[in-house]
Design an enzyme around this catalytic site. Structure first.
Site, short mmCIF file in Angstrom:
data_model
loop_
_atom_site.label_atom_id
_atom_site.label_comp_id
_atom_site.label_asym_id
_atom_site.label_seq_id
_atom_site.Cartn_x
_atom_site.Cartn_y
_atom_site.Cartn_z
N HIS A 121 57.72 61.04 -39.04
CA HIS A 121 57.71 59.83 -39.86
C HIS A 121 56.32 59.57 -40.43
O HIS A 121 56.18 59.21 -41.60
CB HIS A 121 58.15 58.62 -39.03
CG HIS A 121 59.62 58.52 -38.81
ND1 HIS A 121 60.35 59.47 -38.12
CD2 HIS A 121 60.53 57.56 -39.19
CE1 HIS A 121 61.62 59.10 -38.07
NE2 HIS A 121 61.76 57.96 -38.71
N HIS A 171 56.25 58.00 -30.03
CA HIS A 171 55.12 58.89 -30.31
C HIS A 171 53.85 58.39 -29.63
O HIS A 171 53.66 57.18 -29.45
CB HIS A 171 54.85 58.99 -31.81
CG HIS A 171 55.75 59.95 -32.52
ND1 HIS A 171 55.74 61.31 -32.27
CD2 HIS A 171 56.69 59.75 -33.48
CE1 HIS A 171 56.64 61.90 -33.05
NE2 HIS A 171 57.23 60.98 -33.78
#
Length: 203
Positions: A121, A171
């Site tokens: 992303h 993440h």
């Protein structure tokens, strides 16, 4: 070319550093801290923001902008946008499978099944939004007058997407930084390539 080279070197340093105890400990500490500041309303905001970096959102956006460029006979630029997005996705997938970093496991708020480094992303956002900004500024006179602001908006979106990935627990910070470095690398390569083509055509 110094910017792409610098970004590539930064990525290599990160890719090596994530295997050290010091960096892993720092990553985990930040991820745990992100869990502590969660609020229901902020969870929804961050979930919405993170979609701005999703391929499922960006691909239709690129297709729409590319169709507009095709309509105004800017076919090359539309194809270049699709090409860089495809390169972004392929490169991210290959690197994740090669590096095989496991995602953080601190109460993630969204489900992800792929590996963690680099953040897809974040890489998407750092590549696609600046590329879109570049071509919009290039072709729309009223935006070219506000070039700096257009790029700032693109940068803010990318940063927010990166923050959302850490906040949502999918993440580590270094994953995001790795994604940013490669996304920006692709942007500068596309920008430099397009500018060289433009100069060649003007000769």
């Amino acid at each position: 070319m110094y910017k792409p080279v610098s970004l590539f070197l930064f990525f290599l340093i990160l890719a090596a550093a994530i295997h050290t105890n010091a960096v892993q400990s720092a990553d985990e500490a930040i991820s745990k801290a992100a869990v502590l500041i969660r609020q229901p309303w902020l969870n929804e905001v961050m979930t919405g923001i993170t979609h701005l970096g999703a391929s499922s959102f960006l691909l239709p956006l690129i297709v729409i902008i590319g169709a507009g460029m095709f309509f105004y006979r800017k076919t090359w630029d539309g194809l270049l946008m699709l090409l860089v997005f495809g390169t972004d996705r392929l490169l991210n997938k290959v690197l994740k499978e090669w590096i095989e970093r496991v995602r953080p496991d601190f109460a993630p708020l969204v489900h992800e099944s792929s590996f963690s480094f680099p953040s897809g992303h974040s890489m998407n956002a750092a590549c696609v939004y600046p590329v879109i900004a570049y071509f919009l500024v290039k072709h729309l006179p009223f935006l070219s007058k506000h070039k700096k602001m257009v790029y700032i908006i693109a940068g803010v979106i990318a940063v927010l997407v990166g923050i959302s990935r850490v906040y949502l627990g999918v993440h580590f910070v270094t994953d995001v930084l790795g994604g940013f470095s490669l996304g920006l690398l692709l942007f500068f390569l596309v920008k430099g390539f397009d500018e060289k083509i433009k100069r060649f055509r003007q000769k």
